[in-house]
Scaffold this motif. Structure first.
Motif, mmCIF file in Angstrom:
data_model
loop_
_atom_site.group_PDB
_atom_site.id
_atom_site.type_symbol
_atom_site.label_atom_id
_atom_site.label_comp_id
_atom_site.label_asym_id
_atom_site.label_seq_id
_atom_site.Cartn_x
_atom_site.Cartn_y
_atom_site.Cartn_z
ATOM 1 N N ALA A 29 28.158 -5.867 -35.682
ATOM 2 C CA ALA A 29 27.505 -7.105 -35.228
ATOM 3 C C ALA A 29 28.371 -7.831 -34.193
ATOM 4 O O ALA A 29 27.944 -8.822 -33.613
ATOM 5 C CB ALA A 29 27.218 -8.023 -36.419
ATOM 6 N N GLY A 30 29.597 -7.353 -33.967
ATOM 7 C CA GLY A 30 30.461 -7.992 -32.971
ATOM 8 C C GLY A 30 31.448 -8.987 -33.565
ATOM 9 O O GLY A 30 31.916 -9.887 -32.876
ATOM 10 N N VAL A 31 31.763 -8.841 -34.872
ATOM 11 C CA VAL A 31 32.807 -9.683 -35.454
ATOM 12 C C VAL A 31 34.123 -8.896 -35.355
ATOM 13 O O VAL A 31 34.220 -7.781 -35.858
ATOM 14 C CB VAL A 31 32.510 -10.035 -36.932
ATOM 15 C CG1 VAL A 31 33.594 -10.966 -37.476
ATOM 16 C CG2 VAL A 31 31.139 -10.676 -37.072
ATOM 17 N N SER A 32 35.099 -9.468 -34.678
ATOM 18 C CA SER A 32 36.362 -8.758 -34.450
ATOM 19 C C SER A 32 37.254 -8.784 -35.687
ATOM 20 O O SER A 32 37.233 -9.740 -36.461
ATOM 21 C CB SER A 32 37.110 -9.407 -33.288
ATOM 22 O OG SER A 32 38.433 -8.907 -33.218
ATOM 23 N N CYS A 33 38.090 -7.763 -35.795
ATOM 24 C CA CYS A 33 39.126 -7.732 -36.831
ATOM 25 C C CYS A 33 39.939 -9.032 -36.752
ATOM 26 O O CYS A 33 40.403 -9.549 -37.774
ATOM 27 C CB CYS A 33 40.093 -6.567 -36.640
ATOM 28 S SG CYS A 33 39.437 -5.079 -35.864
ATOM 29 N N TYR A 34 40.097 -9.540 -35.536
ATOM 30 C CA TYR A 34 40.897 -10.748 -35.333
ATOM 31 C C TYR A 34 40.379 -11.925 -36.167
ATOM 32 O O TYR A 34 41.159 -12.685 -36.733
ATOM 33 C CB TYR A 34 40.907 -11.138 -33.842
ATOM 34 C CG TYR A 34 41.562 -12.465 -33.600
ATOM 35 C CD1 TYR A 34 42.943 -12.595 -33.636
ATOM 36 C CD2 TYR A 34 40.785 -13.612 -33.385
ATOM 37 C CE1 TYR A 34 43.546 -13.824 -33.455
ATOM 38 C CE2 TYR A 34 41.382 -14.847 -33.207
ATOM 39 C CZ TYR A 34 42.763 -14.944 -33.233
ATOM 40 O OH TYR A 34 43.363 -16.162 -33.067
ATOM 41 N N SER A 35 39.050 -12.081 -36.263
ATOM 42 C CA SER A 35 38.487 -13.228 -36.981
ATOM 43 C C SER A 35 38.857 -13.218 -38.459
ATOM 44 O O SER A 35 38.920 -14.264 -39.090
ATOM 45 C CB SER A 35 36.955 -13.248 -36.850
ATOM 46 O OG SER A 35 36.585 -13.595 -35.535
ATOM 47 N N ASN A 50 27.837 -20.369 -39.186
ATOM 48 C CA ASN A 50 28.068 -20.559 -37.749
ATOM 49 C C ASN A 50 28.687 -19.328 -37.107
ATOM 50 O O ASN A 50 29.790 -19.377 -36.565
ATOM 51 C CB ASN A 50 29.011 -21.748 -37.518
ATOM 52 C CG ASN A 50 28.391 -23.043 -37.981
ATOM 53 O OD1 ASN A 50 27.337 -23.443 -37.501
ATOM 54 N ND2 ASN A 50 29.039 -23.686 -38.925
ATOM 55 N N PRO A 51 27.969 -18.216 -37.135
ATOM 56 C CA PRO A 51 28.583 -16.981 -36.626
ATOM 57 C C PRO A 51 28.879 -17.027 -35.128
ATOM 58 O O PRO A 51 29.750 -16.308 -34.660
ATOM 59 C CB PRO A 51 27.553 -15.901 -36.965
ATOM 60 C CG PRO A 51 26.265 -16.614 -37.131
ATOM 61 C CD PRO A 51 26.603 -17.980 -37.637
ATOM 62 N N GLU A 52 28.185 -17.879 -34.375
ATOM 63 C CA GLU A 52 28.363 -17.844 -32.905
ATOM 64 C C GLU A 52 29.789 -18.170 -32.483
ATOM 65 O O GLU A 52 30.207 -17.799 -31.395
ATOM 66 C CB GLU A 52 27.352 -18.724 -32.173
ATOM 67 C CG GLU A 52 27.415 -20.200 -32.470
ATOM 68 C CD GLU A 52 26.580 -20.565 -33.699
ATOM 69 O OE1 GLU A 52 26.162 -19.653 -34.441
ATOM 70 O OE2 GLU A 52 26.378 -21.766 -33.916
ATOM 71 N N ALA A 53 30.547 -18.808 -33.365
ATOM 72 C CA ALA A 53 31.944 -19.075 -33.007
ATOM 73 C C ALA A 53 32.760 -17.785 -32.971
ATOM 74 O O ALA A 53 33.850 -17.752 -32.415
ATOM 75 C CB ALA A 53 32.552 -20.045 -34.004
#
Ligand code: HEC
Ligand code: HEC
Ligand code: HEC
Ligand code: HEC
Ligand code: HEC
Length: 232
Positions: A145-151, A179-182
């Motif tokens: 979905a585009g959530v990075s390991c960094y988050s 608030n996933p857009e962050a």
């Protein structure tokens, strides 16, 4: 009346109420403090086997992609830890000519050749763990979905020893689900942690939010908030 019950006793109900409230608050407070592991989990950094594995050198300085070792992170719920043969590919005797000549480097990486030769797993200590009553946490769905390991893991490329950067508490999961857009980044940047850190910092001050909303629409990410999504 006033003889049977001296005047000071009139304040008793108030004292009892206030005392009760304080008591209840401290019980709730204590429960909240001890039952919410974020106070002791952030920064958790178990001691790894001797020799260890340095992400700052391999993923930072040498620029290796996370998926070189965590090969299943896009395709399965679990992000696997590589076995000794992945390390041996570079750390076989004489392979890293420039480095392997140094006695110091040899001593530091001997455990890899020993593990490889004896076929015994290296006993890495687990850093991140959600409790068993939380359903199988899905890496693939987040990463795709585009959530990075960094988050979720912080700036791993700067960590000589991995530690837990986020609380992994329920409110932490839900903060992002609301608030996933962050956090959504282009799919091909998910493992580029330095790019992501810089980009998300800009976004936090108002930059690229419109872009993030577009990304979110494109992947049609729909993070759940119902209990059943994360609990049995
Ligand atoms: C050369 C192989 C290799 C590469 C490349 C690599 N890792 Fe790792 N990773 C490991 C090994 C081995 C461990 C287990 C030892 C440890 O925890 O330090 C590990 C552990 C971890 C952990 C902690 C796991 C736990 O126990 O909770 C995280 C998080 C992680 N890696 C993320 C990343 C990210 C993000 C990248 C890319 C920026 C990356 N890794 C690149 C080999 C690698
Ligand atoms: C793609 C090649 C490659 C792979 C795969 C690789 N390494 Fe390395 N590793 C290197 C190089 C190159 C160095 C020397 C880097 C330096 O000292 O600047 C190094 C250095 C090290 C060191 C010495 C670090 C120090 O503090 O000086 C250890 C320990 C090590 N690697 C462990 C591992 C383990 C464990 C794995 C598998 C999980 C692994 N490596 C996989 C290339 C690799
Ligand atoms: C949305 C948050 C999130 C994202 C994004 C994420 N992780 Fe994780 N990661 C977790 C959680 C939570 C755990 C603990 C899971 C558990 O206990 O089942 C974990 C565990 C791990 C582990 C330990 C697995 C094990 O079995 O020891 C590794 C390695 C890891 N993650 C690597 C990565 C890499 C590499 C990426 C990026 C490609 C990544 N993670 C992206 C949240 C995340
Ligand atoms: C940084 C943001 C972020 C964090 C932190 C995060 N998630 Fe998510 N999660 C997402 C997004 C975005 C989706 C939606 C993916 C989709 O619909 O494709 C998602 C989807 C899910 C799903 C649904 C999977 C499915 O089958 O559709 C589960 C389950 C889930 N997350 C569990 C967790 C748990 C448990 C945690 C905390 C340990 C967590 N997430 C932390 C962003 C996050
Ligand atoms: C996005 C995933 C997610 C959703 C949705 C979710 N939970 Fe959780 N829940 C977690 C995680 C992760 C933990 C573990 C927290 C920890 O280790 O600190 C947890 C812990 C708990 C706990 C243990 C107490 C605590 O705070 O440690 C309870 C009770 C709980 N959840 C109930 C619920 C209920 C009721 C709902 C629905 C209203 C719900 N959860 C929805 C992820 C989720």
């Amino acid at each position: 009346m006033s003889l049977l019950f001296p005047k000071w006793m009139n304040v008793l109900p108030t004292v009892a109420a206030v005392g009760g409230l304080l008591g209840a608050t401290s019980v709730v407070g204590a429960f909240w403090y001890y039952a919410t592991p974020k106070f002791f989990k952030v920064g958790y950094m178990p001691v790894q086997p001797e020799g260890g594995f340095n992400h700052q050198i391999h993923a930072g300085k040498l620029g290796m992609d996370c998926r070189y070792c965590h090969t299943k992170v896009e395709t399965s719920a679990e992000a696997n830890i590589p076995n000794a043969s992945t390390c041996y590919g570079c750390h076989a005797d004489g392979k890293l000519v420039k480095f392997s000549e140094s006695e110091q480097h040899k001593a530091k990486t001997n455990f890899i050749r020993e593990a490889y030769a004896s076929d015994a797993p290296i006993e890495w200590r687990r850093v991140h763990k959600v409790p068993d009553y939380v359903r199988n946490f899905p890496h693939n769905i987040h990463v795709n979905a585009g959530v990075s390991c960094y988050s979720c893991h912080g700036q791993i490329t700067g960590m000589p020893v991995v530690y837990q950067a986020q609380s992994l508490s329920m409110s932490w999961c839900l903060d992002c689900h609301r608030n996933p857009e962050a956090h959504i980044v282009p799919r091909d940047k998910v493992t580029q942690l330095q790019w992501v850190e810089k980009h998300l910092a800009e976004r936090a001050t108002g930059g690229s939010l419109a872009e993030a909303k577009k990304l979110l629409e494109a992947v049609q990410a729909n993070p759940p908030q119902n209990c059943g999504a994360c609990h049995y």
